[in-house]
Design an enzyme around this catalytic site. Structure first.
Site, PDB file in Angstrom:
ATOM      1  CD  GLU A   1     -11.701   6.044   8.264  1.00  0.00           C
ATOM      2  OE1 GLU A   1     -11.167   6.991   7.314  1.00  0.00           O
ATOM      3  OE2 GLU A   1     -11.721   4.628   7.775  1.00  0.00           O
TER       4      GLU A   1
ATOM      5  CD1 TRP B   1      -9.702  10.192   7.580  1.00  0.00           C
ATOM      6  CD2 TRP B   1     -10.265  11.361   5.979  1.00  0.00           C
ATOM      7  NE1 TRP B   1     -10.837   9.557   7.100  1.00  0.00           N
ATOM      8  CE2 TRP B   1     -11.197  10.317   5.804  1.00  0.00           C
ATOM      9  CE3 TRP B   1     -10.249  12.367   5.045  1.00  0.00           C
ATOM     10  CZ2 TRP B   1     -12.226  10.188   5.152  1.00  0.00           C
ATOM     11  CZ3 TRP B   1     -11.183  12.415   4.038  1.00  0.00           C
ATOM     12  CH2 TRP B   1     -12.379  11.098   4.111  1.00  0.00           C
TER      13      TRP B   1
ATOM     14  CE1 TYR C   1     -17.018   7.527   2.130  1.00  0.00           C
ATOM     15  CE2 TYR C   1     -14.857   8.769   2.935  1.00  0.00           C
ATOM     16  CZ  TYR C   1     -15.615   8.051   2.231  1.00  0.00           C
ATOM     17  OH  TYR C   1     -14.792   7.651   1.044  1.00  0.00           O
TER      18      TYR C   1
ATOM     19  CB  CYS D   1     -13.144   6.039  -2.258  1.00  0.00           C
ATOM     20  SG  CYS D   1     -11.902   7.259  -2.740  1.00  0.00           S
ATOM     21  CG  HIS D   2     -15.882   3.827   1.551  1.00  0.00           C
ATOM     22  ND1 HIS D   2     -16.422   4.283   2.629  1.00  0.00           N
ATOM     23  CD2 HIS D   2     -14.520   4.458   1.359  1.00  0.00           C
ATOM     24  CE1 HIS D   2     -15.341   4.922   3.372  1.00  0.00           C
ATOM     25  NE2 HIS D   2     -14.307   4.767   2.620  1.00  0.00           N
TER      26      HIS D   2
ATOM     27  CD  GLN E   1     -13.575   0.932  -1.836  1.00  0.00           C
ATOM     28  OE1 GLN E   1     -14.032  -0.106  -1.326  1.00  0.00           O
ATOM     29  NE2 GLN E   1     -12.310   1.716  -1.785  1.00  0.00           N
ATOM     30  NE  ARG E   2     -15.272   8.421  -5.852  1.00  0.00           N
ATOM     31  CZ  ARG E   2     -14.199   8.995  -6.022  1.00  0.00           C
ATOM     32  NH1 ARG E   2     -13.275   8.440  -7.109  1.00  0.00           N
ATOM     33  NH2 ARG E   2     -13.416   9.724  -5.278  1.00  0.00           N
ATOM     34  CB  SER E   3     -11.986   5.217  -6.484  1.00  0.00           C
ATOM     35  OG  SER E   3     -10.553   5.295  -6.526  1.00  0.00           O
TER      36      SER E   3
ATOM     37  CG  ASP F   1      -4.790   2.539  -2.150  1.00  0.00           C
ATOM     38  OD1 ASP F   1      -3.958   1.421  -2.493  1.00  0.00           O
ATOM     39  OD2 ASP F   1      -4.029   3.172  -1.374  1.00  0.00           O
TER      40      ASP F   1
ATOM     41  CG  ASN G   1     -12.359   0.655   1.623  1.00  0.00           C
ATOM     42  OD1 ASN G   1     -11.768   0.725   0.691  1.00  0.00           O
ATOM     43  ND2 ASN G   1     -12.514   1.726   2.456  1.00  0.00           N
TER      44      ASN G   1
ATOM     45  CG  HIS H   1      -6.277   2.168  -8.378  1.00  0.00           C
ATOM     46  ND1 HIS H   1      -7.960   2.670  -8.356  1.00  0.00           N
ATOM     47  CD2 HIS H   1      -5.818   2.753  -7.180  1.00  0.00           C
ATOM     48  CE1 HIS H   1      -7.936   3.535  -7.361  1.00  0.00           C
ATOM     49  NE2 HIS H   1      -6.944   3.638  -6.717  1.00  0.00           N
TER      50      HIS H   1
ATOM     51  CE1 TYR I   1      -2.242   6.093  -6.574  1.00  0.00           C
ATOM     52  CE2 TYR I   1      -3.272   4.721  -4.806  1.00  0.00           C
ATOM     53  CZ  TYR I   1      -3.289   5.773  -5.850  1.00  0.00           C
ATOM     54  OH  TYR I   1      -4.383   6.545  -5.624  1.00  0.00           O
TER      55      TYR I   1
END
Length: 291
Positions: A61, A83, A109, A171-172, A191-193, A195, A203, A233, A235
């Site tokens: 990736e 993806w 990206y 996200c990154h 990184q805003r978000s 998982d 990441n 976060h 899940y």
């Protein structure tokens, strides 16, 4: 302290302090604002050991990003399916991208890294010479002793002008590189978000691979990876699995190096990696990917 401890501490912090949030794709336990550091010295690569991380998928990736591609078919041909949900007809339609063909992810990206803000047509368009090639700018600066101490070695995937054209907003979002003593290369990621169960391990690995690759390509040595998370976060359906994962005793991180010098950074592949110390890990932990 084990090299992996910062990640384990993040999981524990979210479980202890996280607030329940009803997000767009399910309930999460979330905290806001977290910082981790991982050493890259002596060829260390921070692949988590309390579970198996699919490092080839991660590296493929990364190279897809570096080629500037936004075509998920290229990833699928390499057996990379992370993806697929975001490239589906249903998901693209939910983003208002009914005109976009399936698996065309829009200016995500790779487009921003290599052709920042170039007007986007499709994943089949040749964007050579259009937009801003942020990766080449950073490579040129890192190779120049007069420039590689610059505080402007910044790579942005967040482009407000094109967010609504993307299958998924990044996200990154922001990366900065830093050279110490004209020799040692570090990377920080905002990184805003994140998982934490599924995405963050990737990441960590991806940007550590990128730092090692840039160091190799530009005649430097990798030093450390610094990771800043905004919304970190877990899940709800990942909680029980992660409780079991953090009971495992971590191994030492593996060590790797690149064996060849390619003319262009996008021409490297996983066959150019030599494992100095092999990747020793516990078994895979099954968690559902949430699109």
């Amino acid at each position: 302290m084990a090299h992996e401890q910062p990640y384990i501490d993040l999981i524990k912090r979210i479980m202890d302090e996280g607030s329940m949030t009803d997000s767009r794709n399910g309930f999460t336990y979330s905290i806001f604002g977290h910082h981790m550091e991982f050493s890259l010295k002596n060829n260390i690569i921070p692949l988590l050991t309390t579970k198996r991380v699919a490092w080839k998928t991660c590296f493929r990736e990364l190279m897809w990003f570096l080629r500037g591609s936004t075509n998920n078919e290229e990833l699928k041909q390499k057996k990379v399916h992370i993806w697929d949900a975001n490239g589906s007809r249903e998901f693209l339609d939910s983003r208002g991208l009914q005109h976009r063909e399936e698996n065309d992810l829009g200016p995500v990206y790779g487009h921003q890294w290599r052709f920042f803000n170039a007007p986007y047509e499709s994943c089949h368009t040749d964007y050579s010479g259009h937009g801003v090639d942020q990766i080449q700018y950073i490579i040129d600066a890192l190779k120049d002793p007069k420039q590689h101490t610059s505080r402007r070695l910044v790579l942005s995937a967040w482009n407000p002008c094109q967010i609504n054209e993307m299958a998924l907003p990044p996200c990154h979002v922001l990366v900065q590189f830093f050279v110490r003593d004209h020799k040692y290369l570090s990377c920080s990621l905002y990184q805003r978000s994140g998982d934490v169960g599924l995405g963050v391990p990737f990441n960590i690995a991806s940007y550590s691979f990128l730092t090692h690759l840039l160091a190799h390509h530009c005649g430097l040595e990798a030093d450390k990876f610094v990771h800043f998370l905004g919304d970190a976060h877990i899940y709800e359906e990942h909680i029980d699995v992660l409780k079991e994962q953090i009971k495992r005793i971590p191994y030492e991180f593996p060590r790797m190096k690149f064996t060849k010098m390619r003319e262009l950074i996008e021409n490297y592949d996983e066959n150019d990696i030599e494992w100095i110390e092999p990747y020793k890990h516990h078994s895979e932990m099954k968690m559902k990917m949430v699109a």
